[in-house]
Write a protein that holds these residues in place. Structure first.
Motif, PDB file in Angstrom:
ATOM      1  N   MET A   1       0.843  -1.179   0.000  1.00  0.00           N
ATOM      2  CA  MET A   1       0.000   0.000   0.000  1.00  0.00           C
ATOM      3  C   MET A   1       0.889   1.244   0.000  1.00  0.00           C
ATOM      4  SD  MET A   1      -2.643   1.410   2.886  1.00  0.00           S
ATOM      5  CE  MET A   1      -3.986   0.320   2.556  1.00  0.00           C
ATOM      6  N   LYS A   2       0.576   2.146  -0.831  1.00  0.00           N
ATOM      7  CA  LYS A   2       1.322   3.402  -0.936  1.00  0.00           C
ATOM      8  C   LYS A   2       0.804   4.380   0.111  1.00  0.00           C
ATOM      9  CE  LYS A   2       3.900   6.434  -3.165  1.00  0.00           C
ATOM     10  NZ  LYS A   2       5.278   6.530  -2.873  1.00  0.00           N
ATOM     11  N   GLU A   3       1.718   4.965   0.850  1.00  0.00           N
ATOM     12  CA  GLU A   3       1.314   5.963   1.838  1.00  0.00           C
ATOM     13  C   GLU A   3       0.980   7.258   1.131  1.00  0.00           C
ATOM     14  OE1 GLU A   3       5.285   7.849   3.535  1.00  0.00           O
ATOM     15  OE2 GLU A   3       5.246   5.680   3.707  1.00  0.00           O
ATOM     16  N   LYS A   4       0.082   8.038   1.715  1.00  0.00           N
ATOM     17  CA  LYS A   4      -0.235   9.329   1.132  1.00  0.00           C
ATOM     18  C   LYS A   4      -0.290  10.372   2.224  1.00  0.00           C
ATOM     19  CE  LYS A   4      -5.243   8.939   1.171  1.00  0.00           C
ATOM     20  NZ  LYS A   4      -6.450   9.072   0.412  1.00  0.00           N
ATOM     21  N   ASN A   5       0.081  11.563   1.860  1.00  0.00           N
ATOM     22  CA  ASN A   5       0.043  12.676   2.806  1.00  0.00           C
ATOM     23  C   ASN A   5      -1.353  13.250   2.864  1.00  0.00           C
ATOM     24  OD1 ASN A   5       2.769  12.597   3.461  1.00  0.00           O
ATOM     25  ND2 ASN A   5       3.318  13.844   1.706  1.00  0.00           N
ATOM     26  N   GLN A   6      -1.729  13.708   4.027  1.00  0.00           N
ATOM     27  CA  GLN A   6      -3.011  14.359   4.216  1.00  0.00           C
ATOM     28  C   GLN A   6      -2.738  15.783   4.666  1.00  0.00           C
ATOM     29  OE1 GLN A   6      -5.695  12.272   6.791  1.00  0.00           O
ATOM     30  NE2 GLN A   6      -6.954  14.058   7.134  1.00  0.00           N
ATOM     31  N   ILE A   7      -3.498  16.709   4.156  1.00  0.00           N
ATOM     32  CA  ILE A   7      -3.311  18.112   4.516  1.00  0.00           C
ATOM     33  C   ILE A   7      -4.505  18.582   5.327  1.00  0.00           C
ATOM     34  CG2 ILE A   7      -3.079  20.461   3.624  1.00  0.00           C
ATOM     35  CD1 ILE A   7      -1.737  19.225   1.160  1.00  0.00           C
ATOM     36  N   ASP A   8      -4.225  19.111   6.516  1.00  0.00           N
ATOM     37  CA  ASP A   8      -5.246  19.690   7.382  1.00  0.00           C
ATOM     38  C   ASP A   8      -4.841  21.124   7.699  1.00  0.00           C
ATOM     39  OD1 ASP A   8      -6.970  17.491   7.720  1.00  0.00           O
ATOM     40  OD2 ASP A   8      -5.683  16.646   9.269  1.00  0.00           O
ATOM     41  N   THR A   9      -5.819  21.959   7.896  1.00  0.00           N
ATOM     42  CA  THR A   9      -5.554  23.325   8.329  1.00  0.00           C
ATOM     43  C   THR A   9      -5.581  23.335   9.854  1.00  0.00           C
ATOM     44  OG1 THR A   9      -6.596  24.191   6.350  1.00  0.00           O
ATOM     45  CG2 THR A   9      -6.329  25.712   8.192  1.00  0.00           C
ATOM     46  N   ILE A  10      -4.544  23.896  10.447  1.00  0.00           N
ATOM     47  CA  ILE A  10      -4.407  23.889  11.902  1.00  0.00           C
ATOM     48  C   ILE A  10      -4.469  25.321  12.423  1.00  0.00           C
ATOM     49  CG2 ILE A  10      -2.814  23.385  13.798  1.00  0.00           C
ATOM     50  CD1 ILE A  10      -1.781  21.059  12.116  1.00  0.00           C
ATOM     51  N   ASN A  11      -5.320  25.531  13.420  1.00  0.00           N
ATOM     52  CA  ASN A  11      -5.391  26.819  14.096  1.00  0.00           C
ATOM     53  C   ASN A  11      -4.237  26.883  15.089  1.00  0.00           C
ATOM     54  OD1 ASN A  11      -5.949  29.035  15.687  1.00  0.00           O
ATOM     55  ND2 ASN A  11      -8.152  28.659  15.741  1.00  0.00           N
ATOM     56  N   LEU A  12      -3.205  27.639  14.763  1.00  0.00           N
ATOM     57  CA  LEU A  12      -1.993  27.667  15.577  1.00  0.00           C
ATOM     58  C   LEU A  12      -2.216  28.224  16.979  1.00  0.00           C
ATOM     59  CD1 LEU A  12       0.497  28.759  12.811  1.00  0.00           C
ATOM     60  CD2 LEU A  12       0.253  26.488  13.823  1.00  0.00           C
ATOM     61  N   SER A  13      -3.278  28.986  17.178  1.00  0.00           N
ATOM     62  CA  SER A  13      -3.546  29.510  18.526  1.00  0.00           C
ATOM     63  C   SER A  13      -4.056  28.412  19.459  1.00  0.00           C
ATOM     64  CB  SER A  13      -4.543  30.668  18.461  1.00  0.00           C
ATOM     65  OG  SER A  13      -5.803  30.215  18.016  1.00  0.00           O
ATOM     66  N   LEU A  14      -4.419  27.248  18.906  1.00  0.00           N
ATOM     67  CA  LEU A  14      -4.916  26.135  19.719  1.00  0.00           C
ATOM     68  C   LEU A  14      -3.880  25.042  19.943  1.00  0.00           C
ATOM     69  CD1 LEU A  14      -8.519  25.764  18.234  1.00  0.00           C
ATOM     70  CD2 LEU A  14      -7.793  27.012  20.276  1.00  0.00           C
ATOM     71  N   VAL A  15      -2.631  25.289  19.540  1.00  0.00           N
ATOM     72  CA  VAL A  15      -1.575  24.296  19.730  1.00  0.00           C
ATOM     73  C   VAL A  15      -1.222  24.220  21.204  1.00  0.00           C
ATOM     74  CG1 VAL A  15       0.847  23.753  19.258  1.00  0.00           C
ATOM     75  CG2 VAL A  15      -0.635  24.546  17.416  1.00  0.00           C
ATOM     76  N   SER A  16      -1.267  23.004  21.735  1.00  0.00           N
ATOM     77  CA  SER A  16      -0.919  22.778  23.131  1.00  0.00           C
ATOM     78  C   SER A  16       0.560  22.427  23.281  1.00  0.00           C
ATOM     79  CB  SER A  16      -1.789  21.651  23.697  1.00  0.00           C
ATOM     80  OG  SER A  16      -1.413  21.341  25.004  1.00  0.00           O
ATOM     81  N   SER A  17       1.046  21.522  22.410  1.00  0.00           N
ATOM     82  CA  SER A  17       2.459  21.141  22.483  1.00  0.00           C
ATOM     83  C   SER A  17       2.940  20.605  21.147  1.00  0.00           C
ATOM     84  CB  SER A  17       2.682  20.096  23.575  1.00  0.00           C
ATOM     85  OG  SER A  17       2.047  18.886  23.236  1.00  0.00           O
ATOM     86  N   LEU A  18       4.253  20.640  20.988  1.00  0.00           N
ATOM     87  CA  LEU A  18       4.903  20.120  19.796  1.00  0.00           C
ATOM     88  C   LEU A  18       6.146  19.369  20.255  1.00  0.00           C
ATOM     89  CD1 LEU A  18       5.151  20.006  16.683  1.00  0.00           C
ATOM     90  CD2 LEU A  18       6.448  22.143  16.822  1.00  0.00           C
ATOM     91  N   SER A  19       6.203  18.079  19.950  1.00  0.00           N
ATOM     92  CA  SER A  19       7.352  17.270  20.361  1.00  0.00           C
ATOM     93  C   SER A  19       8.541  17.541  19.455  1.00  0.00           C
ATOM     94  CB  SER A  19       6.993  15.780  20.307  1.00  0.00           C
ATOM     95  OG  SER A  19       6.943  15.326  18.963  1.00  0.00           O
ATOM     96  N   ASP A  20       9.670  16.968  19.791  1.00  0.00           N
ATOM     97  CA  ASP A  20      10.836  16.996  18.915  1.00  0.00           C
ATOM     98  C   ASP A  20      10.608  16.004  17.782  1.00  0.00           C
ATOM     99  OD1 ASP A  20      12.188  18.824  20.534  1.00  0.00           O
ATOM    100  OD2 ASP A  20      13.074  17.231  21.761  1.00  0.00           O
ATOM    101  N   LEU A  21      11.365  16.153  16.707  1.00  0.00           N
ATOM    102  CA  LEU A  21      11.309  15.181  15.613  1.00  0.00           C
ATOM    103  C   LEU A  21      11.908  13.860  16.074  1.00  0.00           C
ATOM    104  CD1 LEU A  21      12.424  17.333  12.568  1.00  0.00           C
ATOM    105  CD2 LEU A  21      10.223  16.200  12.830  1.00  0.00           C
ATOM    106  N   LYS A  22      11.269  12.771  15.668  1.00  0.00           N
ATOM    107  CA  LYS A  22      11.765  11.432  15.990  1.00  0.00           C
ATOM    108  C   LYS A  22      11.726  10.581  14.738  1.00  0.00           C
ATOM    109  CE  LYS A  22      10.344  11.810  20.699  1.00  0.00           C
ATOM    110  NZ  LYS A  22       9.493  11.441  21.761  1.00  0.00           N
ATOM    111  N   LYS A  23      12.683   9.681  14.631  1.00  0.00           N
ATOM    112  CA  LYS A  23      12.737   8.770  13.487  1.00  0.00           C
ATOM    113  C   LYS A  23      11.605   7.759  13.588  1.00  0.00           C
ATOM    114  CE  LYS A  23      17.741   9.030  13.158  1.00  0.00           C
ATOM    115  NZ  LYS A  23      17.902   9.761  11.950  1.00  0.00           N
ATOM    116  N   PHE A  24      10.944   7.482  12.474  1.00  0.00           N
ATOM    117  CA  PHE A  24       9.876   6.488  12.448  1.00  0.00           C
ATOM    118  C   PHE A  24      10.277   5.333  11.546  1.00  0.00           C
ATOM    119  CE2 PHE A  24       6.041   4.656  10.542  1.00  0.00           C
ATOM    120  CZ  PHE A  24       5.460   4.160  11.694  1.00  0.00           C
ATOM    121  N   HIS A  25      10.293   4.138  12.132  1.00  0.00           N
ATOM    122  CA  HIS A  25      10.593   2.908  11.410  1.00  0.00           C
ATOM    123  C   HIS A  25       9.364   2.009  11.487  1.00  0.00           C
ATOM    124  CE1 HIS A  25      14.987   3.598  11.167  1.00  0.00           C
ATOM    125  NE2 HIS A  25      14.797   4.238  12.309  1.00  0.00           N
TER     126      HIS A  25
END
Length: 64
Positions: A1-25
């Motif tokens: 199965m081919k992965e596909k990107n999804q695009i969502d609009t995010i209200n930046l004033s509602l961001v609670s937290s953002l983690s660091d980048l991590k490698k995904f395997h």
């Protein structure tokens, strides 16, 4: 199965937290799929975002 990107609009004033980048395997094959971060919103919604989105969101919320 081919992965596909999804695009969502995010209200930046509602961001609670953002983690660091991590490698995904993939769990069984160990194939590297990219670097992702977890973006959590005030209402509990969570999004896994790629490196490009991470850079954009980090800059927009003033995280360096």
């Amino acid at each position: 199965m081919k992965e596909k990107n999804q695009i969502d609009t995010i209200n930046l004033s509602l961001v609670s937290s953002l983690s660091d980048l991590k490698k995904f395997h993939l769990p069984f094959s160990g194939d590297f799929k990219g670097n992702y971060a977890l973006l959590t919103m005030n209402n509990g919604d969570r999004y896994y975002i790629n490196e490009n989105s991470f850079a954009d969101v980090s800059e927009a919320i003033g995280r360096h």
